[in-house]
Design a protein around this motif. Structure first.
Motif, PDB file in Angstrom:
ATOM      1  N   PHE A 172       0.838  -1.195   0.000  1.00 52.47           N
ATOM      2  CA  PHE A 172       0.000   0.000   0.000  1.00 52.47           C
ATOM      3  C   PHE A 172       0.879   1.253   0.000  1.00 52.47           C
ATOM      4  CE2 PHE A 172      -2.757   3.124   2.187  1.00 52.47           C
ATOM      5  CZ  PHE A 172      -3.867   3.054   1.373  1.00 52.47           C
ATOM      6  N   PRO A 215     -30.607   7.047 -15.837  1.00 53.94           N
ATOM      7  CA  PRO A 215     -29.195   6.836 -15.481  1.00 53.94           C
ATOM      8  C   PRO A 215     -28.819   7.546 -14.188  1.00 53.94           C
ATOM      9  CG  PRO A 215     -29.414   8.230 -17.435  1.00 53.94           C
ATOM     10  CD  PRO A 215     -30.763   7.702 -17.132  1.00 53.94           C
ATOM     11  N   GLN A 216     -29.538   8.627 -13.847  1.00 50.78           N
ATOM     12  CA  GLN A 216     -29.188   9.348 -12.619  1.00 50.78           C
ATOM     13  C   GLN A 216     -29.443   8.494 -11.373  1.00 50.78           C
ATOM     14  OE1 GLN A 216     -27.327  11.984 -12.586  1.00 50.78           O
ATOM     15  NE2 GLN A 216     -27.409  11.577 -14.777  1.00 50.78           N
ATOM     16  N   LEU A 225     -28.866   5.528 -11.218  1.00 46.66           N
ATOM     17  CA  LEU A 225     -27.735   4.606 -11.122  1.00 46.66           C
ATOM     18  C   LEU A 225     -26.484   5.291 -10.593  1.00 46.66           C
ATOM     19  CD1 LEU A 225     -28.096   2.614 -14.422  1.00 46.66           C
ATOM     20  CD2 LEU A 225     -28.378   1.773 -12.106  1.00 46.66           C
ATOM     21  N   ALA A 226     -26.453   6.630 -10.724  1.00 49.43           N
ATOM     22  CA  ALA A 226     -25.240   7.335 -10.330  1.00 49.43           C
ATOM     23  C   ALA A 226     -24.978   7.175  -8.832  1.00 49.43           C
ATOM     24  CB  ALA A 226     -25.351   8.810 -10.685  1.00 49.43           C
ATOM     25  N   HIS A 227     -26.042   6.978  -8.064  1.00 45.65           N
ATOM     26  CA  HIS A 227     -25.876   6.779  -6.626  1.00 45.65           C
ATOM     27  C   HIS A 227     -26.593   5.517  -6.181  1.00 45.65           C
ATOM     28  CE1 HIS A 227     -24.061  10.720  -5.781  1.00 45.65           C
ATOM     29  NE2 HIS A 227     -24.742  11.071  -6.844  1.00 45.65           N
ATOM     30  N   PRO A 228     -26.098   4.325  -6.550  1.00 44.15           N
ATOM     31  CA  PRO A 228     -26.805   3.120  -6.146  1.00 44.15           C
ATOM     32  C   PRO A 228     -26.796   3.013  -4.630  1.00 44.15           C
ATOM     33  CG  PRO A 228     -24.661   2.562  -7.036  1.00 44.15           C
ATOM     34  CD  PRO A 228     -24.840   4.031  -7.232  1.00 44.15           C
ATOM     35  N   LEU A 232     -26.173  -2.652  -3.472  1.00 45.59           N
ATOM     36  CA  LEU A 232     -24.836  -3.234  -3.607  1.00 45.59           C
ATOM     37  C   LEU A 232     -24.698  -4.453  -2.702  1.00 45.59           C
ATOM     38  CD1 LEU A 232     -22.673  -0.007  -3.714  1.00 45.59           C
ATOM     39  CD2 LEU A 232     -23.135  -1.579  -5.578  1.00 45.59           C
ATOM     40  N   ASP A 243      -4.735 -16.473  -2.912  1.00 44.18           N
ATOM     41  CA  ASP A 243      -5.823 -17.156  -3.583  1.00 44.18           C
ATOM     42  C   ASP A 243      -5.356 -18.445  -4.249  1.00 44.18           C
ATOM     43  OD1 ASP A 243      -8.421 -16.876  -3.604  1.00 44.18           O
ATOM     44  OD2 ASP A 243      -8.571 -15.480  -5.267  1.00 44.18           O
ATOM     45  N   PHE A 250     -17.237   3.399   6.700  1.00 42.04           N
ATOM     46  CA  PHE A 250     -17.843   4.253   5.681  1.00 42.04           C
ATOM     47  C   PHE A 250     -17.858   5.715   6.101  1.00 42.04           C
ATOM     48  CE2 PHE A 250     -20.122   0.295   4.238  1.00 42.04           C
ATOM     49  CZ  PHE A 250     -19.410   0.216   3.064  1.00 42.04           C
ATOM     50  N   LEU A 277      -8.209   8.263   0.280  1.00 40.66           N
ATOM     51  CA  LEU A 277      -7.139   7.361   0.722  1.00 40.66           C
ATOM     52  C   LEU A 277      -7.582   6.565   1.947  1.00 40.66           C
ATOM     53  CD1 LEU A 277      -3.859   9.428   0.358  1.00 40.66           C
ATOM     54  CD2 LEU A 277      -4.545   7.375  -0.885  1.00 40.66           C
ATOM     55  N   ASN A 337     -11.215 -12.411  -5.513  1.00 38.16           N
ATOM     56  CA  ASN A 337     -11.585 -11.289  -6.359  1.00 38.16           C
ATOM     57  C   ASN A 337     -12.900 -10.652  -5.956  1.00 38.16           C
ATOM     58  OD1 ASN A 337      -9.343 -11.495  -7.946  1.00 38.16           O
ATOM     59  ND2 ASN A 337     -10.265 -13.001  -9.302  1.00 38.16           N
ATOM     60  N   LEU A 370     -16.187  -5.674  -5.240  1.00 35.24           N
ATOM     61  CA  LEU A 370     -17.100  -4.965  -4.354  1.00 35.24           C
ATOM     62  C   LEU A 370     -16.445  -3.666  -3.898  1.00 35.24           C
ATOM     63  CD1 LEU A 370     -19.876  -5.831  -3.464  1.00 35.24           C
ATOM     64  CD2 LEU A 370     -18.915  -6.644  -1.329  1.00 35.24           C
ATOM     65  N   MET A 392     -16.532  -1.058  -6.616  1.00 37.94           N
ATOM     66  CA  MET A 392     -17.871  -0.503  -6.809  1.00 37.94           C
ATOM     67  C   MET A 392     -18.208   0.500  -5.710  1.00 37.94           C
ATOM     68  SD  MET A 392     -20.275  -3.650  -7.976  1.00 37.94           S
ATOM     69  CE  MET A 392     -21.804  -2.758  -8.212  1.00 37.94           C
ATOM     70  N   LEU A 393     -17.906   0.122  -4.457  1.00 40.49           N
ATOM     71  CA  LEU A 393     -18.204   1.008  -3.337  1.00 40.49           C
ATOM     72  C   LEU A 393     -17.379   2.288  -3.432  1.00 40.49           C
ATOM     73  CD1 LEU A 393     -18.422  -1.586  -0.452  1.00 40.49           C
ATOM     74  CD2 LEU A 393     -20.282  -0.190  -1.320  1.00 40.49           C
ATOM     75  N   SER A 405     -18.735   4.576  -6.012  1.00 40.86           N
ATOM     76  CA  SER A 405     -19.966   5.229  -5.596  1.00 40.86           C
ATOM     77  C   SER A 405     -19.664   6.413  -4.696  1.00 40.86           C
ATOM     78  CB  SER A 405     -20.872   4.208  -4.912  1.00 40.86           C
ATOM     79  OG  SER A 405     -21.467   4.751  -3.785  1.00 40.86           O
ATOM     80  N   TYR A 406     -18.646   6.252  -3.826  1.00 41.38           N
ATOM     81  CA  TYR A 406     -18.277   7.369  -2.964  1.00 41.38           C
ATOM     82  C   TYR A 406     -17.584   8.460  -3.742  1.00 41.38           C
ATOM     83  CZ  TYR A 406     -19.955   5.845   1.416  1.00 41.38           C
ATOM     84  OH  TYR A 406     -20.792   5.512   2.425  1.00 41.38           O
ATOM     85  N   ARG A 431     -18.175   9.322  -6.717  1.00 42.16           N
ATOM     86  CA  ARG A 431     -19.213  10.097  -7.413  1.00 42.16           C
ATOM     87  C   ARG A 431     -19.783  11.168  -6.489  1.00 42.16           C
ATOM     88  NH1 ARG A 431     -20.518   5.243 -10.085  1.00 42.16           N
ATOM     89  NH2 ARG A 431     -21.789   4.611  -8.331  1.00 42.16           N
ATOM     90  N   SER A 473     -19.755  15.328  -7.109  1.00 45.01           N
ATOM     91  CA  SER A 473     -20.895  16.244  -7.025  1.00 45.01           C
ATOM     92  C   SER A 473     -20.600  17.378  -6.054  1.00 45.01           C
ATOM     93  CB  SER A 473     -22.147  15.505  -6.561  1.00 45.01           C
ATOM     94  OG  SER A 473     -22.491  14.530  -7.497  1.00 45.01           O
ATOM     95  N   ALA A 531     -25.945   4.650 -19.876  1.00 37.69           N
ATOM     96  CA  ALA A 531     -26.680   4.298 -18.662  1.00 37.69           C
ATOM     97  C   ALA A 531     -25.854   3.345 -17.806  1.00 37.69           C
ATOM     98  CB  ALA A 531     -28.012   3.674 -19.019  1.00 37.69           C
ATOM     99  N   GLY A 542     -23.036   4.813 -15.806  1.00 33.21           N
ATOM    100  CA  GLY A 542     -23.329   5.414 -14.511  1.00 33.21           C
ATOM    101  C   GLY A 542     -22.831   4.557 -13.367  1.00 33.21           C
ATOM    102  N   TYR A 543     -22.801   3.244 -13.578  1.00 29.41           N
ATOM    103  CA  TYR A 543     -22.336   2.331 -12.537  1.00 29.41           C
ATOM    104  C   TYR A 543     -20.841   2.448 -12.306  1.00 29.41           C
ATOM    105  CZ  TYR A 543     -26.214  -0.695 -11.216  1.00 29.41           C
ATOM    106  OH  TYR A 543     -27.342  -1.197 -10.673  1.00 29.41           O
ATOM    107  N   LEU A 578     -22.478  11.849 -14.855  1.00 31.23           N
ATOM    108  CA  LEU A 578     -22.566  12.015 -16.302  1.00 31.23           C
ATOM    109  C   LEU A 578     -22.610  13.497 -16.657  1.00 31.23           C
ATOM    110  CD1 LEU A 578     -25.019   9.138 -17.139  1.00 31.23           C
ATOM    111  CD2 LEU A 578     -22.566   9.253 -17.511  1.00 31.23           C
ATOM    112  N   SER A 585     -25.911  15.867 -16.654  1.00 23.46           N
ATOM    113  CA  SER A 585     -26.483  16.409 -15.422  1.00 23.46           C
ATOM    114  C   SER A 585     -25.580  17.496 -14.851  1.00 23.46           C
ATOM    115  CB  SER A 585     -26.683  15.294 -14.409  1.00 23.46           C
ATOM    116  OG  SER A 585     -25.447  14.786 -14.015  1.00 23.46           O
TER     117      SER A 585
END
Lengths: 397, 358
Positions: free
Chosen positions: A86, A322-323, A325-328, A333, A393, B116, B226, B242, B247, B250-251, B254-255, B257, B261, B300, B303-304, B310, B313
């Protein structure tokens, strides 16, 4: 006592997946509520079951490892491997930002080598740990070698193995196997491993040459199709060629690779001995194929079920906007995570059960054991488990 | 004193199986048989092992391989002295499966929440000087790729002062790299890439983009990211392999994003108070969004995975922030803008870098 007579094999397994199921389900439940950290204890329960259902001559095996050991091994790896990695990432970033891309490249290359070393170390120490926690008649196995030297062997032999277009792979695999097992012991006796790699070359070359042959045949078909005139002939030939190449890559090549591995494994076990005991592994390619297809079938089945459940719950369809989805939301999750984690967690246990059953069913031993001279192992007992193996792994037996 | 017969025993020294009888004593027992260490042993030193088909098996603390098996059953008289079976692990065995599950779930929830949320309130409390030290050490002179054409840096500094008077001052440079982008690195180091300057139609556009990056700096997003990354790695370390990695990605996305904003909001506020028109920044996002439209349906799904909201917006947000009746003026004058746009072109010493890494 003498063993390996005609009517009775030295090893047998009398486990039952219905007995294992409650263990796997409770493991899964506890793993979920502990964010996965229970898995070290779960693996231990699984092994205790498998070992206790495995009989060698007149008594079963006993797994004496603990979840705590595996957990400590995991923490150790985090501390000595992942924290430095890290931090090194910042050094690499700084090198790139300051324009020293060559140095950054060298850093990555040396990390790559370190990874090889650590992988070798992990394989060795994983085996050592498993032997040291396997008891039979109150006696355990182990090794006096901590495996640091084996890490170097693994690094250079794997690299040399890839020379000459990978033709030396059978040599590197064979020599690493015997180097590893020659350092292992059970009770007062050392394992002895003296495999030959020459005999494996025929199957290795087959799996090596299969794609090349398929490609040549495919080109020949295209050329012949084009020569016979008419675009339709060329098209049909082209289609046939594509089928041939894809078929050889996705079907023939894996089967050839499996056939090679089967021969490799048979040679490795067949040339392994412990004092006056000789081992033998009887599975043929057909048996392995059935095992593999069954395992793959299990995964496919459970994923299909999970997907069906997911679509019923409506989480598998994407919302239109799509918006949105921007904040699922975290909940979505988490559900997706569980849909992946539950099947993987469950099937993994049953697959390991099938593999172990297969391994014991085909493992045979012959020779003599003198119980009085089978004394307790004097090798050090490792205090932590196979953390490296786990972190990288790498499983398998 | 009670005698129990029909046990078998391994002493852990050799593999020989001994037939023994067990005789109870004061607070323990001894073993009776040929060639065995008779003891005495304490009940409290016994550990339950996995059952043999013959019966329950017990080991002895600190004596590897020592085993006794009650092959003819355990008499009721000594049953209470023997330790119970180990099943799930010590904590779960003591608490019971369901109680332990509920407790683990509660602890996990608190732990996850901490991972979180902690970066949100910890990051602003980390001294900026620490971050700056680390950032300056990492960035240095950026490998000599910063452009320094005459008047360019002065124009850029003037632009920055218009939209940000915060302390300590941010350090903004233009790097001779073709990418259309800008990044906020640790310690208030902001780098504009030459490609962005070439694409820009006006200095107001640059002000909008810079406002966004300065927003990252002032809101301590770099440190936050960080810390979150490190926390998530620990949190998801439990799931090997993996699965945890995906996961995690993805998390984290999302943060990030959310941070994007917030940085946009900051930029809009700064433009407003400096009386700089948000129109040009909106136009910039409109051009970006035209490129995304080409991707069609894939947008679309994007966005994930994309870490930026995007463009469409974002364009809307900037466009809507315009206030009727406000007198807007360009952030820097035409001469300054000319010097800034040509900051790399007018600096013959700086090497162009469009290498693999940028």
């Amino acid at each position: 006592m003498g063993i390996g007579t005609q009517d009775e094999t030295a090893f047998s397994f009398d486990g039952d997946w219905q007995e294992l199921a409650p263990i796997l389900f409770t493991n899964l439940m506890l793993s979920i509520v502990t964010l996965g950290f229970y898995r070290f204890w779960g693996i231990t329960r699984e092994r205790r079951y498998l070992w206790s259902k495995t009989r060698f001559i007149d008594d079963r095996l006993e797994w004496t490892g603990t979840g705590k050991e595996l957990f400590l091994g995991f923490l150790l790896v985090i501390a000595i491997l992942f924290v430095p990695l890290f931090l090194l990432q910042f050094v690499a970033q700084a090198l790139i930002l300051r324009g020293h891309t060559a140095f950054a490249g060298m850093l990555f290359l040396s990390l790559y080598l370190v990874f090889f070393y650590v992988a070798g170390l992990a394989i060795f120490r994983g085996l050592r740990y498993r032997l040291s926690r396997t008891h039979w008649h109150g006696i355990r196995g182990g090794s006096d070698d901590p495996g640091f030297g084996y890490g170097w062997s693994y690094t250079w032999k794997t690299i040399v193995g890839s020379f000459v277009l990978g033709l030396l792979i059978p040599w590197s695999m064979t020599s690493l196997w015997s180097e590893r097992w020659n350092r292992m012991s059970f009770g007062p006796h050392n394992f002895e491993s003296s495999p030959e790699w020459g005999g494996l070359m025929r199957r290795f070359l087959l799996c090596y040459l299969a794609p090349v042959v398929a490609l040549i045949v495919a080109i020949a078909i295209v050329v012949a199709g084009a020569a016979s005139g008419g675009s339709s002939g060329g098209m049909a030939g082209g289609a046939l060629a594509v089928v041939l190449v894809l078929g050889s890559i996705y079907i023939v090549l894996p089967i050839m690779a499996l056939a090679y591995y089967v021969a490799f494994f048979r040679e490795m076990i067949g040339t392994l001995s412990l004092s006056t005991l000789n081992f033998h592994f009887s599975a043929r390619t057909k048996d392995w194929l059935v095992l593999m297809l069954g395992n793959i079938g299990l995964y496919v089945l459970v994923f299909a079920l999970a997907l069906a459940v997911a679509s019923m719950l409506g989480v598998a369809t994407l919302p239109k906007d799509p918006q949105a989805l921007a904040h699922p939301p975290i909940a979505t999750l988490a559900i997706i995570g569980l849909i992946v984690a539950i099947p993987l967690g469950l099937v993994g246990g049953f697959v390991r059960y099938r593999n172990w059953h297969f391994f014991i069913r085909h493992l045979e031993a012959g020779g003599e054991i003198d119980l009085a001279s089978l004394t307790q192992s004097s090798t050090p007992e490792p205090r932590q488990g196979e953390g490296l193996l786990d972190a990288l792994d790498m499983g398998g037996f | 004193m009670i005698d129990v017969s029909g046990l078998w025993h391994y002493d852990g020294r050799t593999a020989i199986r001994h037939k023994v009888d067990l005789r109870t004593g004061d607070d323990g027992f001894s073993l009776i048989g040929d060639n065995v260490d008779m003891g005495p042993y304490r009940w409290s030193d016994l550990v339950r092992r996995d059952n043999s088909p013959d019966g329950p098996v017990y080991g002895l603390k600190e004596r590897a391989g020592w085993r006794i098996c009650f092959a003819s059953g355990v008499p009721d008289a000594i049953r209470d002295q023997l330790p119970g079976p180990a099943r799930y692990g010590r904590w779960v065995d003591q608490l019971g499966f369901w109680r332990a599950s509920v407790m683990f779930l509660a602890v996990s929830a608190v732990f996850a929440l901490a991972v979180f949320k902690a970066p949100d309130w910890l990051a602003p409390n980390i001294p900026f000087a620490w971050e700056k030290q680390m950032g300056d050490a990492m960035v240095g002179d950026f490998g000599g790729r910063f452009c320094n054409g005459p008047g360019g840096q002065a124009a850029l500094d003037a632009l920055v002062r218009k939209i940000d008077r915060g302390k300590p001052a941010v350090r903004v440079h233009v790097a001779n790299i073709g990418m259309v982008n800008a990044v906020a690195l640790p310690g208030g180091n902001i780098v504009l890439f030459r490609g962005l300057l070439q694409e820009a139609k006006s200095p107001d556009e640059i002000a909008g983009v810079l406002g966004h990056e300065i927003g990252h700096v002032r809101k301590r997003h770099v440190v936050q990211a960080l810390m979150r990354q490190a926390g998530l790695s620990v949190l998801l370390g439990g799931f090997g392999g993996n699965g945890g990695g995906y996961l995690n990605a993805m998390l984290a996305a999302s943060y990030s994003r959310e941070a994007e904003s917030a940085a946009d909001d900051y930029a809009i506020r700064q433009l407003k108070s400096a009386r700089i028109s948000p129109d040009d920044t909106a136009a910039f996002f409109a051009r970006m969004s035209a490129q995304e439209a080409k991707l069609g349906e894939a947008a679309a799904a994007l966005g994930y995975v994309s870490s930026h909201p995007l463009s469409q917006s974002r364009e809307r947000a900037f466009r809507q922030s315009k206030q009727a009746g406000t007198a807007y003026a360009p952030v820097i004058d035409a001469n300054q803008w000319a010097a800034l746009s040509d900051i790399c072109h007018n600096d013959p010493k700086v090497p162009a870098d469009d290498s693999l890494f940028f």
